[in-house]
Scaffold this active site. Structure first.
Site, PDB file in Angstrom:
ATOM      1  N   HIS A 163       0.741  -0.986  -0.064  1.00  0.00           N
ATOM      2  CA  HIS A 163      -0.018  -0.027   0.197  1.00  0.00           C
ATOM      3  C   HIS A 163       0.975   1.191   0.062  1.00  0.00           C
ATOM      4  CE1 HIS A 163      -3.303   2.443   2.048  1.00  0.00           C
ATOM      5  NE2 HIS A 163      -3.175   2.774   0.726  1.00  0.00           N
ATOM      6  N   HIS A 179       2.050   4.796  -2.808  1.00  0.00           N
ATOM      7  CA  HIS A 179       1.975   6.216  -2.420  1.00  0.00           C
ATOM      8  C   HIS A 179       3.341   6.892  -2.459  1.00  0.00           C
ATOM      9  CE1 HIS A 179      -1.831   6.991  -0.292  1.00  0.00           C
ATOM     10  NE2 HIS A 179      -1.918   5.671  -0.222  1.00  0.00           N
ATOM     11  N   HIS A 229      -3.417   0.766  -6.870  1.00  0.00           N
ATOM     12  CA  HIS A 229      -3.902   1.352  -5.430  1.00  0.00           C
ATOM     13  C   HIS A 229      -5.396   0.960  -4.906  1.00  0.00           C
ATOM     14  CE1 HIS A 229      -5.692   4.428  -2.789  1.00  0.00           C
ATOM     15  NE2 HIS A 229      -4.548   4.133  -1.971  1.00  0.00           N
ATOM     16  N   ASN A 280      -6.303  -0.940  -1.495  1.00  0.00           N
ATOM     17  CA  ASN A 280      -6.735  -0.153  -0.675  1.00  0.00           C
ATOM     18  C   ASN A 280      -8.277  -0.242  -0.190  1.00  0.00           C
ATOM     19  OD1 ASN A 280      -6.472   2.758   1.036  1.00  0.00           O
ATOM     20  ND2 ASN A 280      -8.283   3.042  -0.293  1.00  0.00           N
ATOM     21  N   ILE A 294      -6.521   8.663  -1.415  1.00  0.00           N
ATOM     22  CA  ILE A 294      -6.940   8.349   0.035  1.00  0.00           C
ATOM     23  C   ILE A 294      -5.933   7.238   0.671  1.00  0.00           C
ATOM     24  CG2 ILE A 294      -8.558   6.490  -0.734  1.00  0.00           C
ATOM     25  CD1 ILE A 294      -8.697   8.898   2.347  1.00  0.00           C
TER      26      ILE A 294
END
Length: 790
Positions: free
Chosen positions: A448, A453, A640, A644, A790
């Protein structure tokens, strides 16, 4: 016709109307007939405050209006003497650097120069400067020496770069940067304050900042475990009583979805929503079928890999970590797969798979075991592919390396599913909890945060520094970068920082980010972030020109891969159509100075710790660019989404995916008293191993928020960007892309209804919808936004 810059035509606007906070201004100006195409509008803000400029429309031209989509903050002249330049958004005015009309060349260069800054000074709120720095702001050594953390980024702890803030250094550690209540991100990267999203930055920020102190109002003892399994279920059936509501009651503000008011007493309770997986099967978390299925269709479907060599061997130094041979023997495996085939046959037919966290975690075991309230092992979990396409758990190996401190030798033990022994069955449950905790920590830190990110942030910085806003690749990638830097900033403040949520509740606690650095150093490769190459690397697919997508899956019913390949191909074709339109000839790639600088900066600065690796793709042809851009877009969107938006469905009932294991296995150096206690009350041993009540509540509240789609979410392939719509070729290409995404939704529905696909269909089985492109707001378990927002 000449391409030369025309004299600027000036005018002042007057307020025309105002509705719901949106103001329209109007003016008249006279453009001479020989002016030529309008390429840019220069804006000067004479208000006292900044304003968010949505768009400019120039009406009155024979060929229709000229649109300028701005979507950017403009500082007042009193605070920033430099005017803003906004380029028109027609697709045919997406210029390669060499094709830029002379009239725009100066503005193009000046705008990029402003965005790069000079690399000096502290960034102020509202700046628009993009620059690089290491992760040197995760610790807080000035407040407490125990909160010092190593710098991530550099030879000792390689890591991707983040945006530079330039804050002063701490007094205790000259390598670390001081924290701040407002972490800098460039102004246009901040969450929208215009669309008034019901789920916005304030919600995300509030949860990350307030969930820990809010939980402390309920639990005085952070280490208090659950007394029995029914107490776990009561969080969903009855809820947890909250303290009396005050003016600043945190729970109601940060997770209103989870707060209920008892009508008779007006008391508030924190009542978790039953996750979809639990709604379908209340005992799903106990089942080995679910253990195997979730490695293929759960929230972390990108760690499972084919066993390619036997016997299993560690690659770590045996002088430090003990004998490298695995304790999982041929005899143990064949006892579990008896009736199916021998181990040799299973290897030849590619039937053995593994979650392998052994070599990765073993160097951290000694460090983590010095911390209070936790433990760690190196682990392997072995699975067998059954004739019906499901994964049967075969064995779990847990390993403790030798310890110099207490002289204990290496300890290792294999646990297997047991049908005839109650003791072995409980030991299996405990070993499985350890592996799930390892998988949960790896998922959150690597699958993740690191991969979707942290690794994206350098692409965003380089795109803004090196590609003009009128560059076609900037316009193609722009929706894939929406809000990522802002959410990364919030993560550094409250999620991955020292004593943050990850360190409080996930294995391996304070060494979490160092684990992420180790994975980045040992395993991360840009080319393997492309789905097809990742599947091949893990042995989950082989190249096959005759197969759909050019790949043959090792496990046919692998929902993440089978759905993902359709989405990858659709995205790849859209990027190919777009790139081919602007780069019909390879020479245009090599001569594009902005594009080459962009790719060079990503490799040598943004991912500077990897700059000398031989696997970086070259950028010399349109096909090179297509592969690079598709990989970036896939990472930001589908990858993602896959890791997620299913977090609450699978982790919202924490026994299914405990975030941490707090106690050792009962068989590791047992005392007579401890062993008797385990034999008498094995459920108590499991509950003591599980996260504490405090940890469970914090994690589940966070997972609920992270799984939520905002009302202004922008889903992949759903709505065309304004900069794409004016050119008939690009518009047609996007419409085909939109059609592919709609078709994928139908395919996924059909697969979920197929009774032969047992990893996504069956009694109590949650359908796999994480890669369905579109969704409504909320916790839906589906929907692929363009960006990691997010």
């Amino acid at each position: 016709e000449t391409g030369l810059e025309k004299p600027v035509i000036q005018t002042r606007t007057k307020k025309l109307s105002e509705k719901n906070g949106e103001v329209k201004y109007a003016t008249e100006l006279e453009v001479p007939g020989d002016f030529g195409e309008v390429g840019a509008v220069i804006v000067e803000n004479e208000h006292y405050n900044e304003l968010f400029l949505i768009s400019i429309v120039l009406d009155g031209f024979e060929n229709g209006p000229v649109n300028v989509v701005c979507d950017s903050w403009v500082h007042p002249r009193s605070k920033d003497s430099k005017n803003r330049v906004f380029f028109t958004t027609k697709t045919e005015q997406s210029y390669l650097p060499s094709e830029t009309p002379d009239g725009l060349t100066r503005y193009r260069a000046e705008e990029l120069s402003l965005l790069r800054g000079n690399g000096e000074g502290e960034r102020q709120q509202g700046n628009r400067i993009y620059d690089y720095d290491v992760y040197n702001d995760l610790g807080n050594p000035d407040s407490n020496p125990d909160l010092a953390r190593p710098v991530l980024g550099g030879k000792e702890h390689p890591y991707p770069r983040r945006v530079r803030a330039g804050r002063p250094r701490t007094e205790s550690d000259p390598l670390s940067e001081t924290g701040s209540s407002n972490f800098y991100v460039p102004r246009d990267e901040e969450f929208s304050q215009v669309k008034q999203s019901a789920f916005s930055a304030s919600t995300t920020s509030a949860v990350l900042r307030a969930v820990v102190p809010a939980a402390e109002t309920i639990f005085i003892d952070r280490n208090l475990g659950f007394p029995h399994l029914t107490a776990v279920d009561s969080m969903y059936d009855q809820g947890i009583n909250l303290p009396p509501r005050t003016a600043d009651s945190p729970w109601t503000d940060i997770v209103p979805r989870l707060v209920r008011t008892v009508v008779d007493s007006a008391d508030d309770i924190l009542q978790f929503v039953v996750p979809d997986s639990m709604k379908r099967d209340r005992f799903f978390w106990l089942k080995d079928e679910q253990f195997g299925r979730q490695t293929l269709a759960g929230v972390n479907p990108c760690s499972i890999e084919l066993v390619k060599e036997w016997p299993l061997m560690s690659k770590l130094d045996p002088e430090i970590y003990g004998p490298p041979e695995s304790a999982i023997t041929t005899n143990i495996v064949e006892q579990q797969i008896r009736g199916f085939m021998t181990l040799d046959e299973a290897m030849k037919q590619k039937k053995l798979f593994m979650l392998d966290y052994h070599d990765l975690l073993l160097p951290f075991v000694g460090l983590v075991r010095q911390l209070e309230g936790t433990t760690l092992y190196g682990s392997r979990a072995l699975f067998f592919l059954t004739p019906v396409g499901t994964l049967k758990p075969v064995a779990i190996e847990l390993v403790r390396p030798p310890s110099k401190e207490d002289g204990k030798p290496q300890w290792k033990q294999v646990f297997t599913p047991a049908n005839c022994s109650a003791t072995e069955e409980w030991l299996w449950k405990l070993a499985k909890a350890h592996v799930l905790a390892h998988d949960s920590g790896y998922h959150e830190l690597v699958s993740h945060f690191l991969r979707t990110h942290a690794c994206l942030e350098p692409y965003i910085i380089a795109t803004n520094r090196q590609l003009s806003a009128m560059h076609p690749i900037h316009r193609l990638l722009h929706p894939h970068f929406r809000y990522t830097m802002e959410i990364n900033s919030l993560a550094r403040q409250a999620l991955i920082n020292a004593d943050g949520i990850i360190e409080l509740a996930f294995s391996p606690l304070k060494y979490s980010m160092q684990l992420g650095s180790a994975v980045y150093d040992q395993r991360w490769r840009f080319d393997y972030e492309a789905l097809p190459k990742d599947l091949i690397r893990r042995g989950m697919a082989v190249e096959d020109p005759s197969a759909p997508h050019g790949l043959k899956l090792t496990i046919e019913d692998y929902p993440y891969a089978s759905d993902g390949l359709i989405l990858w191909d659709g995205l790849h074709q859209w990027v190919a159509d777009y790139v081919s339109h602007y780069y019909p000839d390879p020479s245009l790639i090599t001569s594009d100075a902005e594009l080459q600088s962009w790719w060079t900066e990503i490799r040598t600065v943004g991912h500077g710790d990897k700059k000398d690796e031989p696997w970086w793709p070259s950028l010399a042809t349109p096909s090179d660019l297509i592969e690079i851009v598709t990989t970036i877009a896939w990472t930001a969107s589908a990858q993602h989404a896959a890791v997620n938006f299913g977090q609450y469905a699978y982790g919202g009932y924490f026994p299914n995916r405990p975030s941490i294991a707090r106690t050792n296995m009962p068989t590791e150096d047992p005392t007579d008293e401890a062993w008797k206690q385990f034999i008498d009350t094995p459920e108590k041993a499991l509950l003591e191993m599980f996260p504490s009540q405090f940890q469970a509540v914090v994690v589940m509240a966070i997972l609920d928020v992270l799984s939520n789609h905002s009302v202004d979410e922008e889903y992949i392939g759903q709505v065309m960007e304004p900069a794409w719509g004016d050119d008939a070729v690009i518009r047609a290409a996007f419409e085909r892309f939109n059609g592919r995404m709609k078709a994928l939704e139908v395919v996924i529905d059909g697969r979920n209804a197929n009774e032969k696909l047992r990893n996504r269909n069956g009694a109590g089985v949650l359908p796999y919808e994480l890669l369905k492109p579109f969704s409504e707001p909320g916790v839906t378990g589906k929907g692929v936004p363009y960006s990691t927002s997010i």
